[in-house]
Motif scaffolding. Structure first.
Motif, short mmCIF file in Angstrom:
data_model
loop_
_atom_site.label_atom_id
_atom_site.label_comp_id
_atom_site.label_asym_id
_atom_site.label_seq_id
_atom_site.Cartn_x
_atom_site.Cartn_y
_atom_site.Cartn_z
N ASP A 320 55.90 36.90 -83.16
CA ASP A 320 54.93 37.63 -84.09
C ASP A 320 55.39 37.64 -85.38
O ASP A 320 55.03 38.75 -86.29
CB ASP A 320 54.90 39.13 -83.38
CG ASP A 320 53.48 39.89 -83.93
OD1 ASP A 320 52.62 38.95 -84.06
OD2 ASP A 320 53.24 40.98 -84.03
N VAL A 321 56.28 37.04 -85.84
CA VAL A 321 56.67 36.57 -87.28
C VAL A 321 55.99 35.56 -87.73
O VAL A 321 56.12 34.34 -87.46
CB VAL A 321 58.11 36.82 -87.31
CG1 VAL A 321 58.18 36.33 -89.12
CG2 VAL A 321 58.75 37.88 -86.92
N LYS A 347 50.92 42.95 -91.68
CA LYS A 347 51.02 44.26 -90.91
C LYS A 347 52.38 44.78 -91.08
O LYS A 347 52.56 46.20 -91.12
CB LYS A 347 50.64 44.18 -89.68
CG LYS A 347 49.44 43.45 -89.32
CD LYS A 347 48.18 44.12 -90.02
CE LYS A 347 46.88 43.25 -89.60
NZ LYS A 347 45.71 43.97 -90.53
N GLY A 348 53.61 44.07 -91.22
CA GLY A 348 54.69 44.48 -91.33
C GLY A 348 55.31 44.48 -92.86
O GLY A 348 54.61 44.96 -93.83
N GLU A 406 69.38 33.89 -93.02
CA GLU A 406 69.72 35.34 -93.10
C GLU A 406 68.21 36.16 -92.81
O GLU A 406 68.10 37.08 -92.25
CB GLU A 406 69.97 35.59 -94.35
CG GLU A 406 71.44 35.17 -94.74
CD GLU A 406 72.30 35.69 -95.93
OE1 GLU A 406 71.73 36.76 -96.40
OE2 GLU A 406 73.27 35.26 -96.56
N ILE A 407 67.27 35.58 -93.30
CA ILE A 407 65.80 36.13 -93.01
C ILE A 407 65.50 36.18 -91.63
O ILE A 407 64.88 37.38 -91.01
CB ILE A 407 64.62 35.76 -93.74
CG1 ILE A 407 65.07 35.84 -95.23
CG2 ILE A 407 63.31 36.13 -93.34
CD1 ILE A 407 63.99 34.95 -96.19
N SER A 408 65.80 35.30 -90.84
CA SER A 408 65.68 35.30 -89.35
C SER A 408 66.44 36.44 -88.59
O SER A 408 65.87 36.74 -87.51
CB SER A 408 66.03 33.82 -88.87
OG SER A 408 67.40 33.47 -88.89
N GLN A 409 67.30 36.98 -89.14
CA GLN A 409 68.17 38.04 -88.51
C GLN A 409 67.64 39.42 -89.02
O GLN A 409 67.81 40.26 -88.10
CB GLN A 409 69.71 37.75 -88.95
CG GLN A 409 70.23 36.49 -88.41
CD GLN A 409 70.11 36.11 -86.91
OE1 GLN A 409 70.40 37.24 -86.34
NE2 GLN A 409 69.74 35.20 -86.57
N LEU A 410 66.87 39.39 -89.92
CA LEU A 410 66.07 40.65 -90.46
C LEU A 410 64.64 40.95 -89.91
O LEU A 410 64.41 42.28 -90.01
CB LEU A 410 66.20 40.44 -91.93
CG LEU A 410 67.51 40.53 -92.67
CD1 LEU A 410 67.16 40.33 -94.16
CD2 LEU A 410 68.51 41.72 -92.47
N VAL A 411 63.99 40.05 -89.73
CA VAL A 411 62.49 40.15 -89.45
C VAL A 411 62.34 40.87 -88.19
O VAL A 411 62.82 40.54 -86.98
CB VAL A 411 61.82 38.70 -89.53
CG1 VAL A 411 61.66 38.26 -91.00
CG2 VAL A 411 62.33 37.70 -88.71
N LEU A 418 57.29 34.13 -96.54
CA LEU A 418 56.56 33.14 -97.39
C LEU A 418 57.53 32.54 -98.40
O LEU A 418 58.37 33.20 -99.28
CB LEU A 418 55.54 34.06 -98.22
CG LEU A 418 55.05 33.30 -99.31
CD1 LEU A 418 53.94 32.22 -98.92
CD2 LEU A 418 54.21 34.65 -100.27
N LEU A 419 57.42 31.29 -98.40
CA LEU A 419 58.22 30.41 -99.29
C LEU A 419 57.21 30.00 -100.48
O LEU A 419 56.07 29.45 -100.17
CB LEU A 419 58.63 29.04 -98.74
CG LEU A 419 59.16 27.92 -99.84
CD1 LEU A 419 60.27 28.34 -100.29
CD2 LEU A 419 59.31 26.46 -99.15
N SER A 420 57.25 30.87 -101.65
CA SER A 420 56.52 30.58 -102.57
C SER A 420 57.08 30.67 -104.14
O SER A 420 57.37 31.58 -104.49
CB SER A 420 55.15 31.70 -102.67
OG SER A 420 54.32 31.39 -103.59
N PRO A 421 57.87 29.41 -104.48
CA PRO A 421 58.95 29.45 -105.34
C PRO A 421 58.82 29.87 -106.87
O PRO A 421 59.65 30.47 -107.46
CB PRO A 421 59.59 28.00 -105.27
CG PRO A 421 59.12 27.51 -104.11
CD PRO A 421 57.82 28.11 -103.81
#
Length: 446
Positions: A320-321, A347-348, A406-411, A418-421
């Motif tokens: 759900d991410v 939503k999150g 790192e993000i995958s461990q936080l979500v 979002l990758l939007s550089p």
């Protein structure tokens, strides 16, 4: 001193810069019975292996002695006309143009011309698909897809051309008389090429010269120039989030795209999402209306359009991410548009990955969004440190791999990533597509 051969002196056509654009120019001139010469500053120009044997290539420099002997220089959009060797040739009376100028001189069908700092590839593709859906044989090209000159070399002529034009291409285009032209938006970009922002903006606004209809953005005053305000012969249309002109209305419990307050199609019927994409759709409708294409017949093309790769592209929903690839956001305005268009769907929490080569741009317009809309921004690349200094909720990392890990461990469920550089990719990748492909591979591997 290097001299043109006797054969080439007869035409004195010099193509400056090879690559795909340069090769398309070579093909065009050879079909006219003219053998050009090519100069390229690179030691190993891309496309040199595809160059016909009768065409001479001078490489490893711009060879001013050749440029000064020419009657006409066809300059690649990647080379600034302010380059000293080109400027000197122009001052001596040599005509300096680009491939788009050659194209518009030869094209026999109407041209819809599209530029802007962001969204132009999406709108160009959408306009082309909508026109083809309406039964109008339409080609798209220019700064996207097929080089413009190659569009002329077809057995069955096109009835309409849709061109995406960069500011670089517009610098060397003077004869464009578009049936409809738009500047979708203007924000800081390419300030490493232009002396200031206004010079960049004026290059964009030149698309309006000689256009039958201009389509401006009501929500971006920078898309309107003083000349357009006083040009009584040009038809003026505009799009925006309000209900004037081409705009948005509330009808039957949902948002509708409308013209002069009358609904055209419900946003619920579209496969593209986000406010920025509704603006893209409105601009496409306005341009096709101006070109005289039957609006009703174009709408199936709009409802079937799913967007372009690397532009707010859905990659994966995992636990759900949502993971979104917007690597095409190579400037601040594009990232702001993505954040504005997507935040209402989150939503999150929203995590942002940004950074790369900022091309001298001012990142400060991002500060409110970083502070108010983003849980944490991961920054990397050449200007990663400068980006990370914008807000407290940022983290500097060495590369995209580290950011994803790192993000995958936080979500948590309901979060979006979002990758939007807001930056170019050239500091770490071959191009923005390679950056997006890397992001996609990393996310798919989670």
């Amino acid at each position: 001193m290097t001299h043109l051969s006797e054969q080439n002196m007869a035409s004195s056509i010099v193509i400056v810069g090879l690559g795909q654009t340069g090769l398309s120019c070579v093909r065009y001139f050879l079909k006219q019975g003219i053998v050009p010469v090519v100069v390229d500053s690179r030691d190993v120009p891309p496309g040199q292996d595809e160059l016909p044997a009768q065409v001479t290539l001078y490489k490893g420099g711009l060879h001013p002695e050749i440029l000064l002997q020419a009657k006409q220089l066809i300059v690649s959009p990647g080379i600034a006309i302010a380059t000293p060797e080109i400027a000197a040739a122009q001052q001596s009376g040599v005509e300096v143009i680009g491939d788009i100028e050659l194209f518009v001189r030869a094209a026999k069908a109407p041209i819809i011309a599209i530029t802007g700092s962001n969204g132009k590839s999406t709108v160009t593709t959408l306009v082309g698909e909508m026109a083809n859906a309406a039964g109008v044989r339409t080609a798209i090209g220019g700064n996207i897809g097929i080089p413009a000159l190659d569009l002329l070399d077809v057995a069955e002529p096109y009835q309409l051309y849709v061109l995406e034009l960069s500011s670089f291409q517009l610098e060397t285009t003077h004869s464009l008389q578009a049936v409809a032209a738009t500047v979708l938006n203007v924000s800081d970009d390419h300030l490493d090429r232009y002396p200031d922002f206004e010079a960049y903006r004026q290059a964009k606004l030149s698309i309006y010269q000689h256009a039958q209809t201009i389509v401006t953005n009501r929500d971006d005053a920078l898309t309107v120039g003083a000349e357009q305000d006083h040009d009584g012969d040009t038809i003026k249309q505009s799009f925006g989030v309000d209900d004037a002109g081409y705009g948005l209305i509330q009808q039957q419990g949902s948002t509708w795209l409308a013209y002069q307050g009358k609904g055209i199609i419900s946003a619920d019927d579209l496969q593209i999402t986000g406010l920025h994409n509704l603006m893209n759709a409105l601009s496409a409708i306005a341009l096709l209306d101006a070109a005289g294409v039957d609006r009703i017949k174009t709408l199936p093309g709009l409802t079937q359009f799913t967007g372009l790769a690397h532009r707010c592209e859905f990659i994966r929903k995992l636990h759900d991410v949502m993971w979104i690839n917007d690597t095409k956001a190579t400037n601040v305005g594009a990232t702001l548009a993505a954040l504005d268009g997507l935040k209402s769907s989150v939503k999150g929490r929203l995590y942002l990955i940004a950074g790369g080569d900022g091309k001298g741009a001012d990142f400060s317009p991002l500060v409110p969004a970083l502070r108010d809309d983003i849980a944490l921004t991961y920054c990397f690349g050449k200007d990663g440190e400068r980006f990370a200094a914008l807000a407290d909720n940022t983290k500097l990392v060495g590369d995209l791999d580290t950011a994803i890990a790192e993000i995958s461990q936080l979500v948590q469920p309901g979060d979006w990533v979002l990758l939007s550089p807001a930056c170019a990719s050239i500091d770490m990748y071959v191009n923005f597509m390679a950056r997006g492909d890397h992001f996609r591979a990393l996310v798919k591997a989670l």
